[in-house]
Design a protein around this motif. Structure first.
Motif, PDB file in Angstrom:
ATOM      1  N   ALA A 119      10.879   4.512 -16.611  1.00 59.07           N
ATOM      2  CA  ALA A 119       9.459   4.364 -16.962  1.00 59.07           C
ATOM      3  C   ALA A 119       9.048   2.900 -16.876  1.00 59.07           C
ATOM      4  CB  ALA A 119       9.215   4.906 -18.370  1.00 59.07           C
ATOM      5  N   ALA A 120       9.918   1.999 -17.358  1.00 61.40           N
ATOM      6  CA  ALA A 120       9.587   0.565 -17.330  1.00 61.40           C
ATOM      7  C   ALA A 120       9.445   0.090 -15.884  1.00 61.40           C
ATOM      8  CB  ALA A 120      10.664  -0.238 -18.055  1.00 61.40           C
ATOM      9  N   MET A 121      10.360   0.513 -15.006  1.00 57.60           N
ATOM     10  CA  MET A 121      10.275   0.086 -13.603  1.00 57.60           C
ATOM     11  C   MET A 121       8.988   0.594 -12.959  1.00 57.60           C
ATOM     12  SD  MET A 121      14.006   0.066 -11.806  1.00 57.60           S
ATOM     13  CE  MET A 121      14.688   1.573 -12.394  1.00 57.60           C
ATOM     14  N   LEU A 122       8.663   1.859 -13.219  1.00 57.82           N
ATOM     15  CA  LEU A 122       7.453   2.434 -12.615  1.00 57.82           C
ATOM     16  C   LEU A 122       6.213   1.692 -13.104  1.00 57.82           C
ATOM     17  CD1 LEU A 122       8.245   6.277 -12.786  1.00 57.82           C
ATOM     18  CD2 LEU A 122       8.388   4.770 -10.797  1.00 57.82           C
ATOM     19  N   LEU A 123       6.179   1.425 -14.417  1.00 57.48           N
ATOM     20  CA  LEU A 123       5.023   0.750 -15.011  1.00 57.48           C
ATOM     21  C   LEU A 123       4.851  -0.656 -14.433  1.00 57.48           C
ATOM     22  CD1 LEU A 123       3.145   1.804 -17.270  1.00 57.48           C
ATOM     23  CD2 LEU A 123       4.314   0.223 -18.809  1.00 57.48           C
ATOM     24  N   VAL A 124       5.944  -1.389 -14.351  1.00 55.43           N
ATOM     25  CA  VAL A 124       5.862  -2.760 -13.828  1.00 55.43           C
ATOM     26  C   VAL A 124       5.429  -2.731 -12.356  1.00 55.43           C
ATOM     27  CG1 VAL A 124       7.232  -4.798 -13.233  1.00 55.43           C
ATOM     28  CG2 VAL A 124       7.447  -3.769 -15.489  1.00 55.43           C
ATOM     29  N   MET A 125       5.906  -1.729 -11.615  1.00 53.53           N
ATOM     30  CA  MET A 125       5.509  -1.660 -10.207  1.00 53.53           C
ATOM     31  C   MET A 125       4.019  -1.318 -10.056  1.00 53.53           C
ATOM     32  SD  MET A 125       8.752  -0.353  -8.041  1.00 53.53           S
ATOM     33  CE  MET A 125       9.478   0.662  -9.284  1.00 53.53           C
ATOM     34  N   VAL A 126       3.502  -0.482 -10.957  1.00 53.63           N
ATOM     35  CA  VAL A 126       2.058  -0.205 -10.926  1.00 53.63           C
ATOM     36  C   VAL A 126       1.304  -1.518 -11.163  1.00 53.63           C
ATOM     37  CG1 VAL A 126       0.164   0.932 -12.169  1.00 53.63           C
ATOM     38  CG2 VAL A 126       2.226   2.224 -11.623  1.00 53.63           C
ATOM     39  N   GLY A 127       1.754  -2.302 -12.149  1.00 57.63           N
ATOM     40  CA  GLY A 127       1.129  -3.590 -12.436  1.00 57.63           C
ATOM     41  C   GLY A 127       1.243  -4.538 -11.250  1.00 57.63           C
ATOM     42  N   GLN A 128       2.397  -4.538 -10.617  1.00 62.41           N
ATOM     43  CA  GLN A 128       2.651  -5.424  -9.473  1.00 62.41           C
ATOM     44  C   GLN A 128       1.665  -5.144  -8.338  1.00 62.41           C
ATOM     45  OE1 GLN A 128       4.741  -7.786  -9.647  1.00 62.41           O
ATOM     46  NE2 GLN A 128       4.801  -8.486  -7.548  1.00 62.41           N
ATOM     47  N   VAL A 129       1.500  -3.868  -8.046  1.00 60.96           N
ATOM     48  CA  VAL A 129       0.578  -3.464  -6.976  1.00 60.96           C
ATOM     49  C   VAL A 129      -0.865  -3.807  -7.376  1.00 60.96           C
ATOM     50  CG1 VAL A 129      -0.430  -1.444  -5.871  1.00 60.96           C
ATOM     51  CG2 VAL A 129       2.051  -1.680  -5.977  1.00 60.96           C
ATOM     52  N   PHE A 136       0.850  -1.203   0.000  1.00 63.91           N
ATOM     53  CA  PHE A 136       0.000   0.000   0.000  1.00 63.91           C
ATOM     54  C   PHE A 136       0.886   1.254   0.000  1.00 63.91           C
ATOM     55  CE2 PHE A 136      -3.258  -2.561   2.711  1.00 63.91           C
ATOM     56  CZ  PHE A 136      -3.502  -3.382   1.623  1.00 63.91           C
ATOM     57  N   ALA A 137       1.977   1.177   0.779  1.00 65.01           N
ATOM     58  CA  ALA A 137       2.895   2.322   0.833  1.00 65.01           C
ATOM     59  C   ALA A 137       3.553   2.532  -0.531  1.00 65.01           C
ATOM     60  CB  ALA A 137       3.948   2.101   1.911  1.00 65.01           C
ATOM     61  N   ILE A 138       3.899   1.429  -1.205  1.00 64.51           N
ATOM     62  CA  ILE A 138       4.486   1.546  -2.552  1.00 64.51           C
ATOM     63  C   ILE A 138       3.459   2.169  -3.494  1.00 64.51           C
ATOM     64  CG2 ILE A 138       5.304   0.221  -4.552  1.00 64.51           C
ATOM     65  CD1 ILE A 138       6.696  -1.671  -2.614  1.00 64.51           C
ATOM     66  N   ALA A 139       2.187   1.756  -3.355  1.00 65.79           N
ATOM     67  CA  ALA A 139       1.132   2.343  -4.199  1.00 65.79           C
ATOM     68  C   ALA A 139       1.071   3.852  -3.976  1.00 65.79           C
ATOM     69  CB  ALA A 139      -0.212   1.695  -3.872  1.00 65.79           C
ATOM     70  N   GLY A 140       1.147   4.283  -2.708  1.00 67.67           N
ATOM     71  CA  GLY A 140       1.127   5.714  -2.395  1.00 67.67           C
ATOM     72  C   GLY A 140       2.324   6.422  -3.027  1.00 67.67           C
ATOM     73  N   LEU A 141       3.491   5.782  -2.921  1.00 70.31           N
ATOM     74  CA  LEU A 141       4.700   6.383  -3.510  1.00 70.31           C
ATOM     75  C   LEU A 141       4.542   6.520  -5.024  1.00 70.31           C
ATOM     76  CD1 LEU A 141       7.701   4.567  -1.729  1.00 70.31           C
ATOM     77  CD2 LEU A 141       7.064   6.967  -1.533  1.00 70.31           C
ATOM     78  N   LEU A 142       3.971   5.483  -5.647  1.00 72.84           N
ATOM     79  CA  LEU A 142       3.828   5.513  -7.113  1.00 72.84           C
ATOM     80  C   LEU A 142       2.867   6.611  -7.556  1.00 72.84           C
ATOM     81  CD1 LEU A 142       3.776   1.679  -7.868  1.00 72.84           C
ATOM     82  CD2 LEU A 142       5.594   3.297  -8.446  1.00 72.84           C
ATOM     83  N   VAL A 143       1.751   6.759  -6.810  1.00 73.24           N
ATOM     84  CA  VAL A 143       0.793   7.824  -7.162  1.00 73.24           C
ATOM     85  C   VAL A 143       1.484   9.182  -7.021  1.00 73.24           C
ATOM     86  CG1 VAL A 143      -1.321   8.986  -6.393  1.00 73.24           C
ATOM     87  CG2 VAL A 143      -1.300   6.515  -6.716  1.00 73.24           C
ATOM     88  N   PHE A 144       2.245   9.323  -5.924  1.00 72.81           N
ATOM     89  CA  PHE A 144       2.990  10.575  -5.749  1.00 72.81           C
ATOM     90  C   PHE A 144       3.924  10.805  -6.954  1.00 72.81           C
ATOM     91  CE2 PHE A 144       7.000  12.607  -4.800  1.00 72.81           C
ATOM     92  CZ  PHE A 144       6.545  13.865  -4.421  1.00 72.81           C
ATOM     93  N   ARG A 145       4.653   9.734  -7.348  1.00 69.80           N
ATOM     94  CA  ARG A 145       5.653   9.885  -8.419  1.00 69.80           C
ATOM     95  C   ARG A 145       4.995  10.199  -9.763  1.00 69.80           C
ATOM     96  NH1 ARG A 145       8.516  11.574 -11.308  1.00 69.80           N
ATOM     97  NH2 ARG A 145      10.664  11.031 -11.920  1.00 69.80           N
TER      98      ARG A 145
END
Ligand code: HEM
Ligand code: HEM
Length: 215
Positions: free
Chosen positions: A95-105, A40-49
Motif C-alpha cells: 500500500a505504501a509503495m502504491l501510494l507513493v507512486m500515485v504521489g510521484q506521478v 503516463f504508463a505507470i499512471a495507467g498501471l496504477l489506475v488499473f491496480r
C-alpha cells in the motif's frame, strides 16, 4: 498442492511496474520525453491496480490484505499469515509503495526543471511553484527508492528462510496452507473494465501532453 495465487493481470502489473520505474529513473535526465511517457504508463498501471484492488481477484484486493494493527502484531508474533497472498506486514508495504507512486506521478504532472521543461499540467502553476514541485518530485522519488530497497530486502529475507515469494510472482502458483480458503479469481469483464480505465488514463495524459507541447 500448488494453487494459483497471483492472477496474470497482477503479475503483469508487477513486472511492468518494476521495469517502468527503473526506466523512469534512468530516463529522467537525458530523455525527459521518454520519462514522461513512462510516467503516463505507470499512471495507467496504477489506475488499473486501484480498480483491481477493489474488484479484482481475492489476493489482489486491498480489503483482503490490509489488516488492522492487531492483525499485523499477531503476524509479527509468529501467527499464521492467514489467507494466501500478501502477509499483513507485506500488505502495508505494498500500500505504501502504491501510494507513493500515485504521489510521484501526480507531482510529475506539474513539475518543471531548470531548462523550462515540464509535465503536461505545468501551465496551471507558475514557474517557481513548478520548480518546487519538481524538487518534491525528486525528494519523493528517494522515499520510493527506500521503500523499494525495503521491499527487496524483505523478499531476500524470506528467500533466506526458504520461503520462495519470487516464484509465485512469476508463475502465479504457490502453496496454500492447510485449511486456508483458496483464492477466487475475478471474471474477465472486470479485467476489461480495468484495462479500459488504465488505457484511458494513459490516453488522456498523452493527449494533455501533446496539447501542452503545441503551445
Ligand atoms: C506522469 C508522470 C511523470 C511526469 C510527467 C514526470 C515529469 C518529470 C519532470 C518534468 C521532471 C524534471 C523536473 C526536475 O528534474 O525537477 C522529472 C524529474 C524526475 N522524475 Fe519524473 N515524471 C513522472 C513520473 C515519474 C516517476 C513514476 C518516477 C519514478 C518512479 C519519476 C522520477 C523522477 C526523478 C528521479 C526525477 C529527477 C528529480 C530531480 O532532478 O531531483 N518521475 N520528472
Ligand atoms: C521498481 C521495482 C519494484 C517495485 C516498484 C515493486 C512493487 C511491488 C508491488 C506494488 C507489489 C504488490 C503486487 C500487487 O499486489 O499488485 C510487489 C510484490 C512483490 N514483488 Fe515487487 N516491486 C519491484 C521489484 C521487485 C523485484 C526486482 C522483485 C524480485 C526480485 C520483486 C518481488 C516481488 C514479490 C515476490 C512480490 C510478492 C510479495 C508477496 O508474496 O507478498 N519485486 N512489488
Amino acid at each position: 498442492m500448488p494453487t494459483l495465487i497471483w492472477d496474470l493481470p497482477t503479475r503483469l502489473f508487477h513486472w511492468l511496474l518494476a521495469a517502468l520505474v527503473a526506466f523512469s529513473w534512468w530516463s529522467h535526465e537525458a530523455h525527459l520525453d521518454w520519462h514522461k511517457l513512462s510516467g503516463f504508463a505507470i499512471a495507467g498501471l496504477l489506475v488499473f491496480r486501484l480498480w483491481w484492488g477493489v474488484a479484482g481477484s481475492s489476493t489482489a484486493r486491498f480489503a483482503g490484505f490490509l489488516k488492522g494493527p492487531a492483525g499485523v502484531v499477531a503476524y509479527l508474533k509468529g501467527g499464521a499469515a492467514g489467507a494466501p497472498g500478501h502477509n499483513p506486514l507485506g500488505g502495508w508495504s505494498v500500500a505504501a509503495m502504491l501510494l507513493v507512486m500515485v504521489g510521484q506521478v501526480a507531482l510529475g504532472l506539474f513539475a518543471i526543471n531548470d531548462d523550462f521543461e515540464g509535465g503536461p499540467l505545468t501551465r496551471y502553476v507558475d514557474y517557481d511553484t513548478g520548480l518546487a514541485i519538481g524538487e518534491w518530485h525528486g525528494i519523493l522519488f528517494n522515499v520510493l527508492l527506500g521503500l523499494i530497497v525495503l521491499h527487496l530486502l524483505a523478499v531476500g529475507f524470506y528467500a533466506a528462510r526458504r520461503q520462495n515469494l519470487i516464484g509465485p510472482m512469476i508463475t502465479g502458483r504457490g502453496t496454500v496452507g492447510e485449511g486456508a480458503t483458496p483464492p477466487v479469481m475475478a471474471p474477465l469483464w472486470r479485467l476489461l473494465v480495468g484495462l479500459t480505465l488504465g488505457g484511458a488514463t494513459f490516453g488522456i495524459l498523452y493527449w494533455l501532453e501533446s496539447r501542452a507541447s503545441a503551445f
